[in-house]
Write a protein that holds these residues in place. Structure first.
Motif, mmCIF file in Angstrom:
data_model
loop_
_atom_site.group_PDB
_atom_site.id
_atom_site.type_symbol
_atom_site.label_atom_id
_atom_site.label_comp_id
_atom_site.label_asym_id
_atom_site.label_seq_id
_atom_site.Cartn_x
_atom_site.Cartn_y
_atom_site.Cartn_z
ATOM 1 N N LEU A 59 0.836 -1.201 0.000
ATOM 2 C CA LEU A 59 0.000 0.000 0.000
ATOM 3 C C LEU A 59 0.870 1.250 0.000
ATOM 4 O O LEU A 59 0.640 2.187 -0.771
ATOM 5 N N LYS A 60 1.870 1.283 0.855
ATOM 6 C CA LYS A 60 2.765 2.445 0.915
ATOM 7 C C LYS A 60 3.486 2.648 -0.412
ATOM 8 O O LYS A 60 3.603 3.776 -0.910
ATOM 9 N N ALA A 61 3.975 1.554 -0.992
ATOM 10 C CA ALA A 61 4.720 1.663 -2.250
ATOM 11 C C ALA A 61 3.818 2.137 -3.388
ATOM 12 O O ALA A 61 4.214 2.977 -4.207
ATOM 13 N N ASN A 62 2.601 1.608 -3.460
ATOM 14 C CA ASN A 62 1.679 2.039 -4.515
ATOM 15 C C ASN A 62 1.264 3.492 -4.338
ATOM 16 O O ASN A 62 1.084 4.213 -5.318
ATOM 17 N N ALA A 63 1.109 3.939 -3.094
ATOM 18 C CA ALA A 63 0.767 5.347 -2.857
ATOM 19 C C ALA A 63 1.878 6.266 -3.337
ATOM 20 O O ALA A 63 1.622 7.294 -3.987
ATOM 21 N N ARG A 64 3.116 5.891 -3.021
ATOM 22 C CA ARG A 64 4.254 6.716 -3.462
ATOM 23 C C ARG A 64 4.328 6.777 -4.985
ATOM 24 O O ARG A 64 4.553 7.839 -5.571
ATOM 25 N N ARG A 65 4.122 5.637 -5.639
ATOM 26 C CA ARG A 65 4.318 5.575 -7.087
ATOM 27 C C ARG A 65 3.177 6.213 -7.858
ATOM 28 O O ARG A 65 3.401 6.941 -8.830
ATOM 29 N N GLN B 83 2.549 10.075 -5.996
ATOM 30 C CA GLN B 83 3.728 10.926 -5.817
ATOM 31 C C GLN B 83 3.755 11.584 -4.444
ATOM 32 O O GLN B 83 3.960 12.798 -4.307
ATOM 33 N N VAL B 84 3.528 10.779 -3.388
ATOM 34 C CA VAL B 84 3.550 11.293 -2.028
ATOM 35 C C VAL B 84 4.650 10.590 -1.244
ATOM 36 O O VAL B 84 5.082 9.488 -1.581
ATOM 37 N N GLY B 85 5.086 11.249 -0.180
ATOM 38 C CA GLY B 85 6.122 10.668 0.646
ATOM 39 C C GLY B 85 5.586 9.785 1.751
ATOM 40 O O GLY B 85 6.315 8.971 2.315
ATOM 41 N N LEU C 263 -2.275 11.431 2.042
ATOM 42 C CA LEU C 263 -3.524 11.034 1.386
ATOM 43 C C LEU C 263 -4.652 10.846 2.400
ATOM 44 O O LEU C 263 -5.753 10.428 2.028
ATOM 45 N N GLY C 264 -4.376 11.133 3.655
ATOM 46 C CA GLY C 264 -5.393 10.938 4.692
ATOM 47 C C GLY C 264 -5.582 9.495 5.093
ATOM 48 O O GLY C 264 -6.642 9.129 5.603
ATOM 49 N N ILE C 265 -4.560 8.656 4.879
ATOM 50 C CA ILE C 265 -4.644 7.228 5.186
ATOM 51 C C ILE C 265 -3.774 6.920 6.395
ATOM 52 O O ILE C 265 -2.617 7.330 6.455
ATOM 53 N N ALA C 266 -4.322 6.193 7.358
ATOM 54 C CA ALA C 266 -3.577 5.804 8.554
ATOM 55 C C ALA C 266 -3.733 4.315 8.807
ATOM 56 O O ALA C 266 -4.846 3.778 8.731
ATOM 57 N N HIS C 267 -2.630 3.638 9.079
ATOM 58 C CA HIS C 267 -2.686 2.228 9.416
ATOM 59 C C HIS C 267 -3.122 2.029 10.858
ATOM 60 O O HIS C 267 -2.761 2.804 11.747
#
Length: 389
Positions: free
Chosen positions: A81-87, A90-92, A97-101
């Protein structure tokens, strides 16, 4: 989901190949059913559960949700999930994105308006999720749970009935279905994780496990056979640090703490349900006597294999490797654990492994780790000892 590229999601750091996909029609159907609900209440809190590679959380963000929580039992799923969000965005960090684990706690469900989830194959885990949702989410919560039809357990819909007054199942679309649960039934009293404690009279040990953990509420026969071979004849003469790699419910960890009273033990598993179970199994079988401080005797980690373990730092690893990943047979899951063992074992260190005898693991162990000897075999399983050279 016209504006979110589900097909561009990747499985990494999970195994990738041309016939393995990071999303499917069930993800798309869940998001299609959620589209209007998110549009009607964009400020509401969305919880995604068992989101394989981020399709649900990232799809909910693309639909306009701005407060998203995610429970992913697998450390690989969380990393994907983290990797797909970055790719793709384009977020760090996911926070952008307002997403919290979140973990398997009531607070993860507190005040949630919409739950999007993949139906787990373990019905006990599905019932646990439904009860958490009914008890702690918003009184107006909507649950949209989906799966590919061939993987949807026959009694999945029934698992919601004790917790929701309105439960329905959709017709199949693109070989996928969703279950819609509304009108939560509030139950009074305290809630606790539904551990099952089982005393094994032959091993004189207690195994404690949560739904969703391999061989829930019992000792699997592979682990039982492996424990029978963890004797002084097969264990190294001197062990300072031992590892239970893929600890599951933690029975091997507890056994190592008993037979190696002067060693530290690390238990590691990809699953947070497994590490919670291991902690409880250790507690049920202790206390453990040692010359060292009790608190330093063991560490339980949720990890992708041994990614947090230093190179050449371990004397002994025991492993009952998986041969499934989700619903599919996956030989790469065991291979990745063997690679970690090769990296983290000291020269001269020992890996003791149990596996189904028809699997070619002995050759793989010899190629990746070192010389491998069969030390026991029965009608189904083989136990091997591998020396790191």
């Amino acid at each position: 989901m016209e504006h979110f590229p589900l097909t561009q999601l990747r499985r990494w750091p999970d195994w990738e190949s041309n016939n393995l996909f990071a999303s499917d029609a069930a993800d798309r159907l869940i998001l299609d059913n959620a589209k209007q609900k998110i549009a009607d209440n964009p400020a509401g809190t969305v919880l995604t559960v068992e989101d394989s590679y981020g399709a649900l959380a990232l799809g909910a963000h693309a639909l306009g949700a701005r407060s998203i929580r995610s429970i992913q039992d697998s450390a690989i799923a969380e990393a994907a999930l983290k990797a797909n969000a970055r790719r793709l965005f384009q977020v760090g960090s996911l926070e952008e994105l307002g997403i919290a684990h979140c973990g398997w706690t009531p607070s993860a469900f507190d005040g949630v308006d919409l739950i999007l989830m993949r139906v787990p194959k373990d019905l006990g885990l599905l019932r646990m999720i439904a009860e958490l949702a009914a008890r702690f989410a918003s009184p107006h919560v909507t649950v949209i749970a989906g799966a590919m039809t061939k993987h949807l357990p026959a009694r999945a819909t029934d698992s919601f009935h004790a917790s929701f007054a309105s439960v329905s199942r959709s017709l199949a679309e693109r070989k996928a279905r969703v279950i819609l649960a509304l009108q939560p039934i509030r139950h009074e009293g305290d809630w606790h994780l539904p551990f099952v404690d089982e005393v094994d009279p032959d091993l004189h040990m207690t195994v404690s496990s949560l739904p969703g953990v391999f061989s829930h509420a019992s000792v699997d026969i592979g682990t039982r056979f492996l424990i029978s071979q963890l004797t002084s004849d097969n264990l190294p003469d001197s062990v300072n640090l031992a590892v239970d790699l893929g600890c599951g419910s933690g029975l091997l960890t507890s056994h190592l703490l008993k037979v190696l009273p002067h060693a530290s033990v690390v238990a590691t598993d990809i699953s947070s349900l497994a590490t919670l179970s291991t902690e409880r199994t250790i507690a049920m079988n202790g206390p453990y006597t040692s010359q060292m401080d009790e608190a330093k005797r063991y560490t339980v980690r949720r990890d992708m294999g041994l990614s947090r373990q230093e190179d050449a730092s371990v004397d002994l690893i025991v492993c009952n490797p998986p041969f499934h990943s989700g619903h599919a047979v996956n030989p790469h899951a065991a291979r990745s654990l063997f690679v970690d063992a090769a990296r983290t074992l000291k020269p001269g260190g020992t890996l003791i492994t149990v596996f189904n005898s028809h699997l070619p693991h002995k050759r793989t162990l010899e190629r990746i780790v070192g010389p491998t000897t069969q030390i026991a075999r029965n009608h189904k399983f083989t136990v091997t000892r591998t020396l790191r050279i």
